[in-house]
Design a protein around this motif. Structure first.
Motif, PDB file in Angstrom:
ATOM      1  N   GLU A  86       0.927  -1.303   0.013  1.00  0.00           N
ATOM      2  CA  GLU A  86      -0.078   0.056  -0.016  1.00  0.00           C
ATOM      3  C   GLU A  86       0.989   1.404  -0.168  1.00  0.00           C
ATOM      4  OE1 GLU A  86      -2.694   0.321   3.244  1.00  0.00           O
ATOM      5  OE2 GLU A  86      -3.615  -1.639   3.012  1.00  0.00           O
ATOM      6  N   THR A  87       0.398   2.360  -0.817  1.00  0.00           N
ATOM      7  CA  THR A  87       0.996   3.558  -0.327  1.00  0.00           C
ATOM      8  C   THR A  87       0.352   4.516   0.469  1.00  0.00           C
ATOM      9  OG1 THR A  87      -0.409   4.752  -2.058  1.00  0.00           O
ATOM     10  CG2 THR A  87       1.344   3.452  -3.119  1.00  0.00           C
TER      11      THR A  87
ATOM     12  N   ALA B 116       5.266   2.376  -7.052  1.00  0.00           N
ATOM     13  CA  ALA B 116       5.436   2.190  -5.597  1.00  0.00           C
ATOM     14  C   ALA B 116       4.848   1.104  -4.931  1.00  0.00           C
ATOM     15  CB  ALA B 116       4.918   3.540  -4.965  1.00  0.00           C
ATOM     16  N   ALA B 117       3.351   0.848  -5.111  1.00  0.00           N
ATOM     17  CA  ALA B 117       2.718   0.028  -4.420  1.00  0.00           C
ATOM     18  C   ALA B 117       3.304  -1.674  -4.984  1.00  0.00           C
ATOM     19  CB  ALA B 117       1.078  -0.128  -4.976  1.00  0.00           C
TER      20      ALA B 117
ATOM     21  N   CYS C 180      -0.695  -7.718  -9.054  1.00  0.00           N
ATOM     22  CA  CYS C 180      -1.956  -6.978  -9.611  1.00  0.00           C
ATOM     23  C   CYS C 180      -1.974  -5.515  -8.825  1.00  0.00           C
ATOM     24  CB  CYS C 180      -3.345  -7.806  -9.127  1.00  0.00           C
ATOM     25  SG  CYS C 180      -3.409  -9.476  -9.703  1.00  0.00           S
ATOM     26  N   VAL C 181      -2.309  -4.717  -9.320  1.00  0.00           N
ATOM     27  CA  VAL C 181      -2.044  -3.300  -8.847  1.00  0.00           C
ATOM     28  C   VAL C 181      -3.047  -2.227  -9.445  1.00  0.00           C
ATOM     29  CG1 VAL C 181      -0.339  -2.689 -10.682  1.00  0.00           C
ATOM     30  CG2 VAL C 181      -0.649  -1.390  -8.484  1.00  0.00           C
ATOM     31  N   TYR C 182      -3.410  -1.386  -8.370  1.00  0.00           N
ATOM     32  CA  TYR C 182      -4.248  -0.170  -8.716  1.00  0.00           C
ATOM     33  C   TYR C 182      -3.795   0.907  -8.080  1.00  0.00           C
ATOM     34  CZ  TYR C 182      -7.914   3.062  -9.858  1.00  0.00           C
ATOM     35  OH  TYR C 182      -8.630   4.173 -10.188  1.00  0.00           O
TER      36      TYR C 182
ATOM     37  N   ALA D 123      -1.360  -2.998  -4.004  1.00  0.00           N
ATOM     38  CA  ALA D 123      -1.002  -4.176  -5.025  1.00  0.00           C
ATOM     39  C   ALA D 123      -0.636  -5.320  -4.265  1.00  0.00           C
ATOM     40  CB  ALA D 123       0.359  -3.903  -5.468  1.00  0.00           C
ATOM     41  N   LEU D 124      -1.007  -6.537  -4.889  1.00  0.00           N
ATOM     42  CA  LEU D 124      -0.900  -7.876  -4.457  1.00  0.00           C
ATOM     43  C   LEU D 124       0.037  -8.651  -5.363  1.00  0.00           C
ATOM     44  CD1 LEU D 124      -4.419  -7.952  -4.601  1.00  0.00           C
ATOM     45  CD2 LEU D 124      -3.624  -8.388  -2.429  1.00  0.00           C
TER      46      LEU D 124
END
Length: 387
Positions: A15-16, A32-33, A111-113, A222-223
């Motif tokens: 997490e950011t 960054a995540a 996987c990221v958003y 992100a995961l």
């Protein structure tokens, strides 16, 4: 949906900070995540060979996965950009990562958003500035139906009329998620809220008030997924994906089914059946809460409460920390941040690891995460389990 017993696990989370991140672009936030999730799993950036992300609403880019890969300096074997709307996109990304790893397309997938929806919106703009269209505008906008708040307000009014519910039912959701956010150092809203505060907040679109609406936020989550036993830091920290169920019913609000026929009940039934579980087996409920009404509809569709009784369940204390099914211990979209629902999943993993600190759910072994895109257009339910 992933079959029960799949050996693909969530090995790392990242997490950011959330809230206002001036000067951060969406690609920088997502990068960054990803880096944080890789560190958490014990992988090097060079191990990453799968990348799945969501293009932020604020910066339409049809090749966002390759943009992010280039920024990170990686050349993954598998990359794609996924968008099925809202918080269901996170579990859709996980679903695709599981399939990609199981089929041998990649070994370590992120996987990221992330987005800068708060500081990146035009000066003077209120709410979420959406660039992209949903497809039904010609039938809806001439009649004043646009954006997200107004359609959800219609859903909320239908719920109140159908079940005889009141604003106390909506308020209960806002209050419990705010109480939980007070225990999260990485939450955008950390000011206590009372029922009087809730009722004094301005109407946005009746019956929804300001505190019925989720936040506009900067931030990312992100995961990292891989096969069980593959992550250097995976021992005792990886989380299994037991099942994912999804259901699509409509796109345009004009074709939206009535509340009992929305897709969340079908998505939940599929997830429960695949995992061999029911609501009684769940210790933690991270439910879609873009608006307070979303939680009431989801609670009932997923079997935690009978139709029309979601508000009473929340007011009973069952969704508080220490209750039967703690709701969104991180504060959710309503009080932590609205990051495409990714932080619902990172929080579920953190809870199942026993790493949530002051907001830890005692004995958490199984978590249900729900999401939906549009106005319950695409619904998803996912069950995660501590191995």
């Amino acid at each position: 949906m992933p079959a029960v017993g799949s050996d693909v696990v969530i090995a790392g989370i990242g997490e950011t900070p959330v809230g206002r991140l001036p000067g951060w672009s969406p690609v920088e936030i997502q990068a960054a995540a990803v880096l944080a999730a890789l560190r958490d799993a014990g992988f090097a950036l060079s191990d990453l060979d799968g990348l799945i992300n969501l293009d932020p609403y604020a910066t339409p880019n049809s090749m966002f996965s390759s943009t992010l890969a280039e920024h990170l300096g990686v050349a993954p074997r598998f990359a794609c950009t996924v968008d099925v709307g809202g918080t269901v996109t996170g579990m859709t990304m996980l679903q695709q990562a599981v399939w990609a790893i199981e089929s041998g397309y990649c070994d370590v997938a992120a996987c990221v958003y992330g987005e800068n929806a708060l500081t990146g919106r035009p000066a003077g703009a209120q709410g979420l500035h959406m660039h992209n269209l949903l497809g039904g505008e010609e039938w809806e906008e001439p009649f004043g139906l646009h954006g997200m708040v107004i359609p959800y307000a219609l859903l909320a009014q239908r719920y109140l009329d159908l079940y005889g519910a009141t604003d106390a039912d909506l308020a209960a959701v806002a209050l419990v998620t705010r109480r939980h956010a007070l225990l999260n150092d990485n939450a955008q809203m950390r000011k206590p809220m009372t029922l009087e505060d809730y009722r004094a907040s301005r109407l946005i679109s009746s019956p929804l008030r300001l505190f019925d609406c989720s936040l506009v936020s900067d931030g990312g989550g992100a995961l990292v997924l891989t096969r069980a036993g593959r992550a250097p830091q995976g021992r005792g920290r990886s989380v299994a994906i037991r099942a994912i169920g999804m259901k699509t019913t409509h796109n345009s609000v004009t074709l939206m089914p009535d509340i009992p026929d929305l897709g969340m009940a079908a998505a939940g039934a599929d997830a429960y059946e695949a995992a061999g579980m029911g609501p009684e087996d769940i210790q933690l409920a991270n439910l879609h809460d873009a608006f307070t009404i979303s939680v009431l509809v989801s609670l009932e569709a997923l079997g935690f409460a009978r139709p029309g009784e979601g508000g009473a369940l929340v007011r009973s204390g069952a969704m508080d920390l220490g209750g039967r099914w703690p709701l969104n211990p991180h504060g959710g979209l309503l009080s932590q941040a609205h990051i495409g629902g990714m932080l619902h999943i990172t929080e579920a993993v953190r809870q199942l690891r026993g790493e949530a600190g002051r907001r830890q759910v005692e004995g958490a072994r199984r978590a249900l995460v729900s999401g939906n895109g549009g106005i319950f257009s695409v619904c998803g339910a996912m069950i995660l389990e501590k191995p």
